[in-house]
Design an enzyme around this catalytic site. Sequence first.
Site, short mmCIF file in Angstrom:
data_model
loop_
_atom_site.label_atom_id
_atom_site.label_comp_id
_atom_site.label_asym_id
_atom_site.label_seq_id
_atom_site.Cartn_x
_atom_site.Cartn_y
_atom_site.Cartn_z
N GLU A 256 12.17 25.82 50.81
CA GLU A 256 13.32 26.03 50.15
C GLU A 256 14.33 26.93 50.88
OE1 GLU A 256 13.48 24.38 47.50
OE2 GLU A 256 11.02 24.14 47.48
N HIS A 259 16.54 24.12 52.56
CA HIS A 259 17.63 23.89 51.45
C HIS A 259 18.45 24.76 51.56
CE1 HIS A 259 15.51 20.25 50.04
NE2 HIS A 259 14.36 20.53 49.70
#
Length: 489
Positions: A256, A259
């Site tokens: 994450e 991202h």
Amino acid sequence: MTAYTDLLAHQRETEALAQVAGRLGWDQETMMPRGAAEQRSEEMAAMEGVLHARRTDPRMGDWLAQAVADGPVAAAQLRHIRRSFDRATKVPAALAQEIARVTSMAQGIWADARARDDVAAFLPTLAEVIRLRREEAAALAQGGDLYDALIDDYEPGATAASIGAMFDRMRPRLVALRAAVLGAAYQPAPLQGSFPATGQMALSRELASAFGYDWNRGRLDLAVHPFSSGSGADVRITSRVAEGDPFNCFYSTIHEVGHACYEQGIDPAYALTPLGAGVSMGVHESQSRIYENQLGRSRAFTGWLHGRMVATFGDFGLRADDFHGTVNRVQSGYIRTEADEVHYNLHVMMRFDLERSLIRGDLAVADIEAAWNDRFLADFGVMVDKPSNGMLQDVHWSVGLFGYFPTYTLGNVYAGCLHQALRAAVPDLDAQLARGDTTAATGWLRANLQVHGGLYPPREVVERACGSAPTEGPLLDYLEAKFRGIYGI
Ligand code: ZN
């Protein structure tokens, strides 16, 4: 005021409202009290209504007809706005609302069906979702391929034919590598023990910092399924904790962070414009994957992680040398999200073929479970034991995400290309990663890819960073070298 200025002012407010809607979604997965679910769905539907009206505002057609780009940035802005306006206006408002209503309901029906392993309870809803998405695809494709029209939502410019041809080239090498690895004499030991949640979250924060996550423009919370959300100055991540499985927490966090760092790395001048977000799902996934796998699961970085785990949890019975194998252990399994790097793309290829058949109408919804189980047996050599380990495992189809799965493998392929170029640009990368220092790696990714946001189309931004058009070769070379090394084959 010129048409371009008016258009961008309108767009900026739409982007700001979309960020607000996104934050409602983040809240729903992290903070929202349980009793608020029904009210929240009404709040989100109201926001969607406002956004759809703004995105199809007839003035946008006039502005787009008159706007003149005075350079490449303005041209890219117009390209994005025109594309989104065309798509929004091609789909009748009543159909868009029906899709929103049915898919929000379908997610709950899917979750219940999965919990009870009851395929029959989900099939009528799945049939309805597919009917609506096919209708939408027909409106978008205007005579063209329906599945291509759906892919275009997630990976502009990609087609099922080009993705299918790439998958056909990848499969034999992946299958051969898997056979060699699973048949190897040496098999890494599994991780054993219990790792307290507080220590996992503390180390997760350390990992996020090590990968350059900007805490001043982000935060980390817990969620059932980890995700990242937001753009520009507010990009949040989530992770999850299971005391017996700290790698799940650490690598979810790093994924994450990949991202999030993409979003945080975009030129701030593009904030709240169409250029101010990651350009496609595939390019987004390339960032999460290269952070997680090529960097985070490298021998050098896992050496550093081993030390940090011993410091946090005490000795857990694995030497640093063996730890790299343990982190990268290859195992056959039912679940895509738990798959190792060797198996992962095979899971995606299977879904790609099945959902293409569903959208084409070659495969009836009533036959999907049998088709899934036959295909899993053929591809993985194992019989699916229950639907939650089979066709009910992924949320995607319930929410209408057809054409999304292939972007996971596209992301892996792009990550393979970027990793090859990064290694050439930073020759002493391993020495840095062995100290837990990703500055050069993340700095290279930021300067060569992340900063551009939506300025260039997906394949072009990867090609500009790598110096050549993306292909599957570098990913397959990397996987073979890495896993042959670990397994001594
Ligand atoms: Zn991801």
